[in-house]
Design an enzyme around this catalytic site. Structure first.
Site, PDB file in Angstrom:
ATOM      1  N   LYS A   3       0.913  -1.282   0.008  1.00  0.00           N
ATOM      2  CA  LYS A   3      -0.117   0.093   0.060  1.00  0.00           C
ATOM      3  C   LYS A   3       0.640   1.252  -0.147  1.00  0.00           C
ATOM      4  O   LYS A   3       1.673   1.394   0.815  1.00  0.00           O
ATOM      5  CB  LYS A   3      -0.897  -0.092   1.115  1.00  0.00           C
ATOM      6  CG  LYS A   3      -1.729   1.484   1.540  1.00  0.00           C
ATOM      7  CD  LYS A   3      -2.437   1.381   2.575  1.00  0.00           C
ATOM      8  CE  LYS A   3      -2.736   2.780   2.847  1.00  0.00           C
ATOM      9  NZ  LYS A   3      -3.882   3.026   4.178  1.00  0.00           N
ATOM     10  N   ALA A  44      -9.663   5.255   4.534  1.00  0.00           N
ATOM     11  CA  ALA A  44      -9.611   6.376   5.379  1.00  0.00           C
ATOM     12  C   ALA A  44     -10.999   6.971   5.679  1.00  0.00           C
ATOM     13  O   ALA A  44     -11.587   7.002   4.583  1.00  0.00           O
ATOM     14  CB  ALA A  44      -8.643   7.014   5.048  1.00  0.00           C
ATOM     15  N   GLY A  45     -11.157   7.408   6.898  1.00  0.00           N
ATOM     16  CA  GLY A  45     -12.545   8.237   6.859  1.00  0.00           C
ATOM     17  C   GLY A  45     -13.567   7.642   7.346  1.00  0.00           C
ATOM     18  O   GLY A  45     -14.651   8.285   7.924  1.00  0.00           O
ATOM     19  N   ASN A  87      -9.166   1.432   9.922  1.00  0.00           N
ATOM     20  CA  ASN A  87      -8.201   1.348  11.121  1.00  0.00           C
ATOM     21  C   ASN A  87      -9.031   1.825  12.419  1.00  0.00           C
ATOM     22  O   ASN A  87      -9.357   1.067  13.309  1.00  0.00           O
ATOM     23  CB  ASN A  87      -6.933   1.747  10.887  1.00  0.00           C
ATOM     24  CG  ASN A  87      -5.774   1.310  12.269  1.00  0.00           C
ATOM     25  OD1 ASN A  87      -6.207   0.804  13.027  1.00  0.00           O
ATOM     26  ND2 ASN A  87      -4.517   1.392  11.932  1.00  0.00           N
ATOM     27  N   THR A  88      -8.801   3.110  12.377  1.00  0.00           N
ATOM     28  CA  THR A  88      -9.176   3.789  13.490  1.00  0.00           C
ATOM     29  C   THR A  88     -10.902   3.518  13.977  1.00  0.00           C
ATOM     30  O   THR A  88     -11.042   3.501  15.299  1.00  0.00           O
ATOM     31  CB  THR A  88      -9.072   5.176  13.542  1.00  0.00           C
ATOM     32  OG1 THR A  88      -7.990   5.649  13.025  1.00  0.00           O
ATOM     33  CG2 THR A  88      -8.999   6.155  14.700  1.00  0.00           C
ATOM     34  N   GLY A 132      -8.236   9.052   9.908  1.00  0.00           N
ATOM     35  CA  GLY A 132      -8.572   9.062  11.558  1.00  0.00           C
ATOM     36  C   GLY A 132      -9.673   9.940  11.871  1.00  0.00           C
ATOM     37  O   GLY A 132     -10.027   9.888  13.029  1.00  0.00           O
TER      38      GLY A 132
END
Lengths: 261, 72
Positions: free
Chosen positions: A104, A191-192, A213-214, A165
């Site tokens: 990635k 993301a997001g 992830n987050t 994040g």
């Protein structure tokens, strides 16, 4: 099109996966919790970072002790890299450490927004592809830039839904859909995503997968959220395949009007 | 008995001294690391795992030794 509901895989760079959820391995309280969340998410791919070994405690527990790279595909990232050269250096080390060419790429422009620097990203994609890497590219939600990445050799296009994040969900569904429609390689929102409905929404737009992830690691109960995300990605995908009803501006009764007493 | 000659090197930004004639594989072992799970960069060039035992540490070398950690 009447594909069986239980067979719906996707393929990136010749590798076929059933799960359309890719999860990160950062920000967890412990490696145990991280491994449990990955298991609950059903993910077959996890992103990992490349960092200096701990020389003061070389026997400290390692990610590879908890998440087996023989079972789960490790996708090394270039998080923290701000130039093409830094990203390439990092991924060469990743290839040596793990022997993997599927990577990635993220080349960030600045720390405040963690927004990708697309000029550097496209350049790095080209260079890495030439070196034999198979590059899944984190990019802006810009259909033209996504195309540039694909032309540069990207094996997957991974536009942000919102800043890394932030948990704000897909901010620009119009361009995400345009990217999906224009791409010949898989498109994953990266993301997001903040909660399950964000993931389902991304999948309903026709994305091939979602990377997060987050949203999981930062939930009060990460393992429960991992389950929620698994269900959301599957639901969103099923809804996309089912083809949603047309929206109407006015009500339309569900029960027949004929035979009303 | 003559004093063993040593080389001054950097590993992950920290200064270290190693005996001359030490191979990169031996250095990795001395640091308590499993060579199968790390990647070694010497003066910005990757040292392939297959050649770790053949490459000797030289004075002034700058090493980065990395592995996989959690990340998004």
């Amino acid at each position: 099109m009447n594909a069986p509901a239980n067979i719906d895989s996707w393929t990136v760079a010749g590798r076929t996966f059933t799960s359309r959820l890719i999860v990160g391995t950062g920000k967890y309280k412990s490696l145990e919790q991280n491994a449990a969340a990955v298991a609950a998410s059903g993910a077959e791919i996890v992103t990992v970072a490349v960092r200096r070994v701990n020389l003061t405690d070389p026997n400290a527990p390692k990610l590879t002790d908890y998440i087996d790279p023989k079972v789960i595909t490790y996708l090394p990232n270039t998080a923290g890299c701000f130039t093409a050269e830094e990203a390439i250096r990092t991924l060469r080390l990743a290839r040596e450490a793990g022997g993997w060419t599927l990577v990635k790429l993220e080349v960030l422009a600045e720390a405040k927004t963690l927004y990708p620097d697309m000029i550097e990203t496209v350049r790095a994609t080209e260079l890495l592809t030439r070196e034999g890497f198979e590059v899944m590219v984190y990019c802006t939600d810009d259909p033209i830039m996504a195309k540039r990445c694909e032309d540069a050799g990207a094996v997957a296009i991974m536009p942000l839904g919102a800043p890394i994040g932030s948990g704000l969900g897909v901010q620009n569904p119009v361009t995400i859909r345009l990217i999906v429609e224009g791409a010949k390689v898989p498109v994953l929102v990266d993301a997001g995503v903040g909660t399950a409905s964000d993931a389902a929404f991304a999948m309903e737009l026709g994305c091939d997968g979602v990377l997060m992830n987050t949203a999981i690691a930062g939930a009060k109960d990460p393992i429960l959220m991992a389950r929620a995300m698994k269900a959301a990605v599957e639901s969103g995908r099923l809804a996309y395949r089912a083809g949603r009803m047309q929206k109407r501006r006015y009500a339309d009764p569900s029960s027949p009007l004929a035979g009303l007493i | 008995m003559s004093e063993t000659e040593t080389h001054s090197i950097k590993v992950n930004g920290e200064h270290r001294r190693v005996a001359s004639g030490t191979s990169v594989a031996a250095l990795v072992g001395e640091l308590g690391l499993d060579p199968a799970r790390v990647a070694v960069e010497r003066n910005l060039e990757i040292v392939p795992r297959s050649t770790l035992a053949e490459v000797l540490v030289e004075d002034g070398d700058d090493y980065e030794i990395v592995h996989f950690v959690g990340g998004g």
